[in-house]
Every structure is written in structure tokens, then in C-alpha cells.
Design an enzyme around this catalytic site. Structure first.
Site, short mmCIF file in Angstrom:
data_model
loop_
_atom_site.label_atom_id
_atom_site.label_comp_id
_atom_site.label_asym_id
_atom_site.label_seq_id
_atom_site.Cartn_x
_atom_site.Cartn_y
_atom_site.Cartn_z
N GLY A 129 8.00 6.37 0.06
CA GLY A 129 8.06 5.62 -1.17
C GLY A 129 6.65 5.36 -1.69
N GLY A 130 6.56 4.79 -2.90
CA GLY A 130 5.27 4.44 -3.46
C GLY A 130 4.69 5.55 -4.32
CB ILE B 290 -1.34 8.50 -6.24
CG1 ILE B 290 -2.22 9.60 -5.65
CG2 ILE B 290 -2.17 7.48 -7.03
CD1 ILE B 290 -2.77 10.56 -6.69
CE1 TYR C 85 -10.16 9.77 0.23
CE2 TYR C 85 -10.38 7.46 0.85
CZ TYR C 85 -10.83 8.77 0.92
OH TYR C 85 -11.93 9.08 1.67
CG HIS C 86 -4.39 8.55 3.82
ND1 HIS C 86 -4.20 7.19 3.81
CD2 HIS C 86 -3.17 9.11 3.68
CE1 HIS C 86 -2.91 6.94 3.68
NE2 HIS C 86 -2.27 8.08 3.59
CG MET D 190 1.53 -1.25 3.88
SD MET D 190 2.41 -2.67 4.54
CE MET D 190 1.09 -3.34 5.57
N GLY D 191 3.38 2.56 2.45
CA GLY D 191 4.48 3.34 1.91
C GLY D 191 5.27 3.90 3.08
CG PHE E 191 -0.64 0.27 8.25
CD1 PHE E 191 -1.98 0.09 8.53
CD2 PHE E 191 0.25 0.37 9.32
CE1 PHE E 191 -2.44 0.02 9.84
CE2 PHE E 191 -0.19 0.30 10.63
CZ PHE E 191 -1.55 0.13 10.89
CB CYS F 20 -0.47 1.75 -5.58
SG CYS F 20 -0.98 1.90 -3.86
#
Length: 238
Positions: free
Chosen positions: A89-90, A92, A94-95, A161-162, A174, A191
Site C-alpha cells: 500500500g501507499g 512513492i 525512497y530507500h 510505512m507501507g 517501514f 508519499c
């Protein structure tokens, strides 16, 4: 109910490889539940918690808007980043290096069958951890994740979180900014929220770098209490 949670720290690992590994674990838990139902068995389902850091990557949730990524494929390559549309869910997010990403793959039948409570507990785990660093983190109404200075012009997100859930089995999770390069957040609308900034723990503490391993320990401490879970460390590489 099995409240043991197998903890694996994957270190720095490619997003797609980690996603595939999540799917493998997720499917194994689902398969056990389906087998139990079909054959009237009572086999215990396993629970997992993955820690990982990813190379620079942008991910778009199934309800997300592609327009929230502000650069094209060529610009992404120049920044050394990749992009994936995924099944959480959610919108966009970034990681990247300097960020703690946590993927709990839990059978909520072992804990509680309430996805909203699950998300609130993940948020609370982060809120309690940040409190140990003297920060007053909180929720922002209608916006999943953890924030600072909610309700002010200086509101900023520190943890996104998603999640995805099927038959009460969870995946994804998360992303908590610890020593994150915040410049990468300028390439998207985090997001899908235009009017709020993003921050990182080292910035908030005025430090060049925060000990990521120390933060992980604090997160796990609060996770164990909130979920009444027993953590079992697994040093096997995926």
C-alpha cells in the site's frame, strides 16, 4: 500461537533480491496456513523480521501516482538509483544507504488480527525508539508513518510505512531515516504529500552519523514488548 520471530539482518542488499526473498518467506507462511485449513492440521506458522539497507531505489505502491516521481529513467541512472512498482500500500518512497528498512513477515493470527493495530504498533515502536534520543515523534492524522512537529509549518517525516497483508500474513514494512542522504527525497513527492519535509535522525541530533546498530537494538526492544514476541537471531544469509 507462535510468538517466536526469526530475525535476519541482510546488510546492504539489492531491493529486488530482497523483495523476492520476502515473497518466498511470505508464501511459505501462507502455504502452511492453507495446508492447515485444507487438511485440518495445526502446524505452527513461522514469523520473520528482516533488517536491510538498500542501494538507492524508489518504489511506488499499488495506489501510487507515477507523477510523484519527478525524474525520468536517464536521470535515475545518473543518480545511481533504480525504480520499482510494487505490491504494498501507499504511494512513492525512497530507500538508500543510511536508512534502516524493516520487513516484518508475521502471521498476525499469532498476535492479533487487526491490520490497523499492526500499523499503529509499528509506528509506536519507532516513536518509543526516537524518544530514547530525546525526540518527540508522533503520528499525523490520516498519514501513515512517524513525524516530528506535527501540526506546525515545520512538520517533517522521519519514518515511512507501507505494508501488504493476505490471510493476516504481512510483508513490506517501514523505512527509518538514520544517516540518509536527504537530497534523494528531492527527486520525488514523498508519499504524494507536497507540503511536508523529510528528515533524518542524524540531522535532528546535529550529528554527522548515528550508530545504526544501536538504533536497531532499540527498535527490536520495543518491537518485542509491543508484540510480546521472542526474537531469535538467524545469521544465515538469504
Amino acid at each position: 500461537m507462535n510468538k517466536e520471530v526469526i530475525l535476519t539482518d541482510l546488510g546492504l542488499k539489492d531491493y529486488k533480491d530482497t523483495w523476492d526473498y520476502q515473497e518466498l518467506l511470505f508464501k511459505s507462511v501462507l502455504d502452511t496456513k492453507i495446508k492447515n485449513r485444507r487438511e485440518e492440521l495445526s502446524l505452527a506458522t513461522k514469523n520473520y523480521f528482516l533488517f536491510v539497507e538498500h542501494p538507492h531505489v524508489y518504489t511506488l505502491g499499488k495506489s501510487g501516482d507515477m507523477n510523484n516521481l519527478l525524474v525520468d529513467e536517464i536521470q535515475l541512472q545518473k543518480k545511481g538509483a533504480t525504480f520499482y512498482k510494487i505490491n504494498r500500500g501507499g504511494d512513492i518512497t525512497y530507500h538508500g544507504p543510511g536508512q534502516i528498512v524493516g520487513y516484518p513477515i508475521l502471521d498476525l493470527d499469532n498476535f492479533f488480527t487487526d491490520i490497523h493495530k499492526y500499523l499503529r504498533f509499528l509506528e509506536e515502536m519507532v516513536i518509543l525508539t526516537l524518544a530514547e534520543y530525546g525526540l518527540k515523534a508522533e503520528r499525523s492524522q490520516g498519514e501513515t508513518g512517524v513525524w516530528l512537529d506535527v501540526g506546525t509549518p515545520f512538520a517533517r517525516k522521519i519514518c515511512a510505512m507501507g505494508v501488504r497483508a493476505s490471510r493476516w500474513v504481512t510483508m513490506h514494512g517501514f523505512a527509518l531515516n538514520i544517516n540518509a542522504d536527504l537530497g534523494y527525497f528531492d527527486l520525488m513527492i514523498p508519499c504524494g504529500i507536497r507540503d511536508k519535509a523529510v528528515t533524518s535522525l542524524n540531522v535532528e541530533l546535529g550529528k554527522k552519523e548515528v550508530d545504526i546498530e544501536e538504533v536497531k537494538e532499540k527498535l527490536l526492544k520495543h518491537f518485542s514488548v509491543l508484540f510480546e514476541a521472542k526474537l531469535i537471531k538467524d545469521k544465515t544469509e538469504a
